[in-house]
Design a protein around this motif. Structure first.
Motif, PDB file in Angstrom:
ATOM      1  N   CYS A 176      -0.370  11.548   2.955  1.00 56.94           N
ATOM      2  CA  CYS A 176       0.291  10.391   3.556  1.00 56.94           C
ATOM      3  C   CYS A 176      -0.714   9.278   3.832  1.00 56.94           C
TER       4      CYS A 176
ATOM      5  N   CYS B  34      -0.806   4.822   5.341  1.00 58.40           N
ATOM      6  CA  CYS B  34      -0.081   3.824   6.130  1.00 58.40           C
ATOM      7  C   CYS B  34      -0.204   2.440   5.506  1.00 58.40           C
TER       8      CYS B  34
ATOM      9  N   CYS C 169       6.093  11.996   4.929  1.00 58.60           N
ATOM     10  CA  CYS C 169       5.268  10.839   5.284  1.00 58.60           C
ATOM     11  C   CYS C 169       6.137   9.744   5.912  1.00 58.60           C
TER      12      CYS C 169
ATOM     13  N   LEU D  85      -3.195   6.021  10.270  1.00 60.25           N
ATOM     14  CA  LEU D  85      -2.661   7.371  10.141  1.00 60.25           C
ATOM     15  C   LEU D  85      -3.068   8.193  11.359  1.00 60.25           C
TER      16      LEU D  85
ATOM     17  N   CYS E 153       2.361   7.039  11.472  1.00 69.27           N
ATOM     18  CA  CYS E 153       1.491   5.867  11.526  1.00 69.27           C
ATOM     19  C   CYS E 153       1.642   5.157  12.868  1.00 69.27           C
TER      20      CYS E 153
END
Length: 483
Positions: A247, A249, A234, A255, A262
């Motif tokens: 993951c 952001c 991530c 994302l 990101c």
């Protein structure tokens, strides 16, 4: 008789130890502390004519649920899908998807072949092609497992015993799942030893999901928190999930499609669903206005495969998905599909429509994308004949952005129940269908203002502050309420 007591105590101890192990496993999965060891996993799914389309959809949901518990990645679990009937089709190669999101989306689009049942041919294809290095299979190694999960509901029209033996001899562990009137002896010929662990039977496709937990646990290894140990890719934020991680952001970032990086630009992907009242009070001529209103909004959207996806639901006494998310990814096809929508002309079950939207339309198996902002635009012209509160709350609790547009006899209290906070920015009412076009012109969904940087667009799909001023300027005969 004295030996009975120690034996009894020993049995109790074994049962207790197993229970403790099961509890630890369940706790590990719930806490997101499971990681699948490096595995090349190939699903071999029967889509012969005996498998009805609705049943095939349930198989895809099962695959999606198992995949959701895996650590998908080039150095973790690679997943392939082989679809078979009288012929074999390599739907997903082991080298195709590096992220879970892309894999799940691909699975949702698989279509049944609807011919015969050549299970032996499918196993041979998996052995020769699907597990090959050319298709992404890794070289034989004690560090990498090779697993095939076969799902079938019938008797094969070819021989499976010898080819299954060759696959097992090549190091492929085979799980065989039988459904309905499947031939059990065939399952035992295909599966690896011990058969009790590798052969499963379910009465129908409607209950195949109950096997999900078994396979999630079969692939689960208890490990330390992957996010805490840094064993992830991530870019910004790592969140532990059952069997893996996901993951996210930081605020102000979005994302991307790869599920790990990101972007500072907020003009990113959105899943938007229109939930449209087709009850008899709308009337045919007004229903045509509603369709034009939808297409006015679609004109404002950044529609593409990687950006905005649009779905459409119509409801009255029943609910119908006119088209799911992701089916049409250009404006022309979307607008043509809207124009073809036929008017239902019955009751007003808004609560039922909201439940359908939450449970079915915004479902990964039906085309919704993981990690993408979910937006619903709900239109109604009257009082709902069922309760809407629970479904509306569930939608908002799940993070869906809810807009409510009411016309004519729509209740302001119901619109407010549906709308997201701040309510004044998420619901509109007009007394006249003809004023809907004015509302549509003011919907600011993923649209930039003038010459501003596209990264300043509002991806949370909210009505801009300027909308309030513009709506106040509408003709006074169109009564618009705010809060």
């Amino acid at each position: 008789m004295t030996p009975t007591v120690p034996l009894f105590l020993l049995l109790l101890g074994l049962i207790g130890a197993q229970a403790t192990l099961d509890q630890r496993m369940a706790a590990a999965m719930a806490a997101g502390l499971c990681k699948t060891r490096p595995t090349d996993l190939v699903f071999i799914i029967d889509s012969s004519r005996s498998v009805r389309p609705s049943e095939f959809e349930q198989v895809k949901v099962f695959l999606t649920n198992v995949i959701d518990g895996l650590s998908v990645g080039p150095n973790a679990t690679r997943v392939g899908v082989v679809n078979y009937a009288s012929r074999v089709k390599n739907e997903v190669s082991l080298k195709t998807h590096r992220s879970k999101a892309g894999l799940v989306k691909h699975v949702s689009k698989i279509e049944p072949l609807s011919t015969g049942t050549m299970t032996g041919l499918a196993i041979q294809f998996a052995l020769n092609v699907a597990f090959s290095e050319g298709e992404g299979g890794r070289a034989k190694s004690p560090d990498v497992s090779k697993v095939a999960i076969i799902v079938t509901d019938g008797r094969p029209q070819d021989n499976v015993k010898e080819v299954a033996q060759r696959a097992r001899d090549a190091g492929i562990e085979i799980f065989a799942i039988g459904v309905g009137r499947v031939d059990m002896s065939t399952l035992r010929q295909m599966a690896s030893e011990p058969l009790d662990d590798h052969v499963d039977y379910v009465e129908s496709y409607s209950v195949i999901e109950k096997l999900t937990k078994k396979f999630q646990e079969a692939f689960c290894e208890t490990v330390s928190d992957l996010c805490a140990t840094g064993d992830h890719d991530c870019q910004q934020v790592c969140i532990s999930t059952p069997g893996s991680y996901k993951c996210a952001c930081k605020d102000g970032f979005t994302l991307m499609d790869d599920g790990r990086t990101c972007s500072a630009c907020s003009n990113a992907a959105i899943d938007t669903v229109f939930v449209i009242d087709g009850s008899k009070s709308v009337r045919p001529e007004n229903f045509e206005l509603v369709k034009k209103w939808i297409n006015q909004i679609i004109d404002k959207l950044d529609v593409s495969d990687s950006k905005t996806h649009v779905g459409l639901v119509q409801y009255s006494s029943t609910v119908r998905t006119e088209f799911p998310l992701g089916r049409h990814n250009n404006k022309k096809d979307l607008k043509d599909a809207v124009k073809k929508m036929e008017y239902m002309e019955r009751g007003t079950m808004t609560g039922m429509a909201l439940r359908h939207m939450v449970d079915s339309v915004f479902n990964i198996a039906q085309g919704a994308r993981p990690g993408v902002q979910k937006v619903a635009i709900v239109f109604t012209d009257g009082r709902s004949q069922d309760y809407i509160g629970d479904a509306a709350k569930k939608a908002k609790d799940l993070g869906m952005k809810m807009y409510a547009v009411g016309v004519g006899n729509a209740l302001e209290s119901e619109l407010k129940q549906i709308a997201s906070e701040p309510i004044a920015e998420h619901y509109f009412y007009t007394a006249d269908f003809k004023a809907m076009s004015q509302i549509a012109k003011k919907l600011q969904i993923n649209v930039c203002n003038g010459e501003e940087d596209p990264c300043e667009c509002d991806t949370l799909v909210k009505f801009q502050k300027k909308v309030e001023t513009a709506l106040q300027a509408l003709n006074k005969k169109y009564i618009l309420y705010g809060e």
